[in-house]
Design a protein around this motif. Sequence first.
Motif, short mmCIF file in Angstrom:
data_model
loop_
_atom_site.label_atom_id
_atom_site.label_comp_id
_atom_site.label_asym_id
_atom_site.label_seq_id
_atom_site.Cartn_x
_atom_site.Cartn_y
_atom_site.Cartn_z
N VAL A 123 -4.20 3.98 -1.63
CA VAL A 123 -3.56 5.17 -1.05
C VAL A 123 -2.36 4.74 -0.20
CG1 VAL A 123 -3.88 7.12 0.54
CG2 VAL A 123 -5.70 6.52 -1.09
N TRP A 124 -2.55 3.72 0.61
CA TRP A 124 -1.47 3.24 1.48
C TRP A 124 -0.25 2.82 0.65
CZ3 TRP A 124 0.55 3.28 6.09
CH2 TRP A 124 1.52 2.33 6.43
N LEU A 125 -0.46 1.96 -0.32
CA LEU A 125 0.68 1.45 -1.10
C LEU A 125 1.35 2.55 -1.92
CD1 LEU A 125 -0.65 -2.05 -2.13
CD2 LEU A 125 1.24 -1.54 -0.58
N THR A 126 0.57 3.48 -2.44
CA THR A 126 1.16 4.62 -3.15
C THR A 126 2.01 5.44 -2.20
OG1 THR A 126 -0.64 4.69 -4.75
CG2 THR A 126 0.63 6.72 -4.47
N GLY A 127 1.49 5.69 -1.00
CA GLY A 127 2.24 6.45 0.00
C GLY A 127 3.52 5.75 0.41
N VAL A 128 3.44 4.46 0.66
CA VAL A 128 4.65 3.71 1.03
C VAL A 128 5.66 3.75 -0.11
CG1 VAL A 128 5.57 1.42 1.59
CG2 VAL A 128 3.46 2.24 2.70
N ARG A 129 5.20 3.54 -1.34
CA ARG A 129 6.09 3.60 -2.51
C ARG A 129 6.79 4.95 -2.59
NH1 ARG A 129 2.59 2.25 -5.78
NH2 ARG A 129 3.05 0.03 -5.85
N GLU A 130 6.04 6.02 -2.37
CA GLU A 130 6.60 7.37 -2.47
C GLU A 130 7.56 7.71 -1.34
OE1 GLU A 130 3.17 9.87 -3.01
OE2 GLU A 130 2.94 9.24 -5.10
N GLN A 156 -14.24 0.40 -0.43
CA GLN A 156 -13.53 1.28 0.49
C GLN A 156 -12.16 0.68 0.85
OE1 GLN A 156 -16.12 1.77 3.89
NE2 GLN A 156 -17.25 3.47 2.95
N LEU A 157 -12.14 -0.62 1.08
CA LEU A 157 -10.88 -1.29 1.42
C LEU A 157 -9.86 -1.13 0.30
CD1 LEU A 157 -9.14 -3.16 3.20
CD2 LEU A 157 -10.28 -5.09 2.07
N GLU A 158 -10.27 -1.41 -0.92
CA GLU A 158 -9.34 -1.31 -2.04
C GLU A 158 -8.87 0.13 -2.26
OE1 GLU A 158 -10.80 -3.43 -5.47
OE2 GLU A 158 -10.32 -5.34 -4.51
#
Length: 190
Positions: free
Chosen positions: A129-136, A122-124
């Motif tokens: 999702v978090w890192l993809t969102g920040v990147r976007e 769940q953590l990974e």
Amino acid sequence: MDAELDWNRTLREQWEFHWNHQLRARLDGLTDDEYFWSPVPDAWSVRPRGSSTAPVQAGAGNFTIDYAFPTPVPAPFTTIAWRLGHVIVGVLAGRNAAHFGAPAASYESWEYAGSAATALGQLEAQLDVWLTGVRELGEAGLPVPVGQKEPYPEAPMADLVLHIHRELIHHLSEVCLLRDLYLHMNGATR
């Protein structure tokens, strides 16, 4: 923002470096005994539904997380299971839903992990999702106000990214410390 510096990459690397070079390997092999271990009586944890004595037992599945509102003073000690539940739901999943189009998530609606392996999965997933969102967000999204879904709606997204990364580093470092304590108190080896 300075055109010579890729602020988005810099913000992501703050977390990614810590995860890749300090934290991730420290979480490998996390056992269920460590996950649920409590070095003190009455620590808050993730527990099978109906087995908690905490004032609030939040969660939608077979396991709930201990909680109280307002939080007692001093706050109860928390297990690795509780700390991972907090990071997964309160730090990441709620923000992923609020800012990056992920499914709605709350302490009450989450299906908490009944095993260390499930919690790490769940953590990974939430970190991805978090890192993809920040990147976007790119560079243009960093100065945009976070909006009404956050306590400081006028703060820029860059502030939220820094805050979430501090929370991740802080709480996951606590998990590592608990693993070290478990190892030394129980004569275990890794």
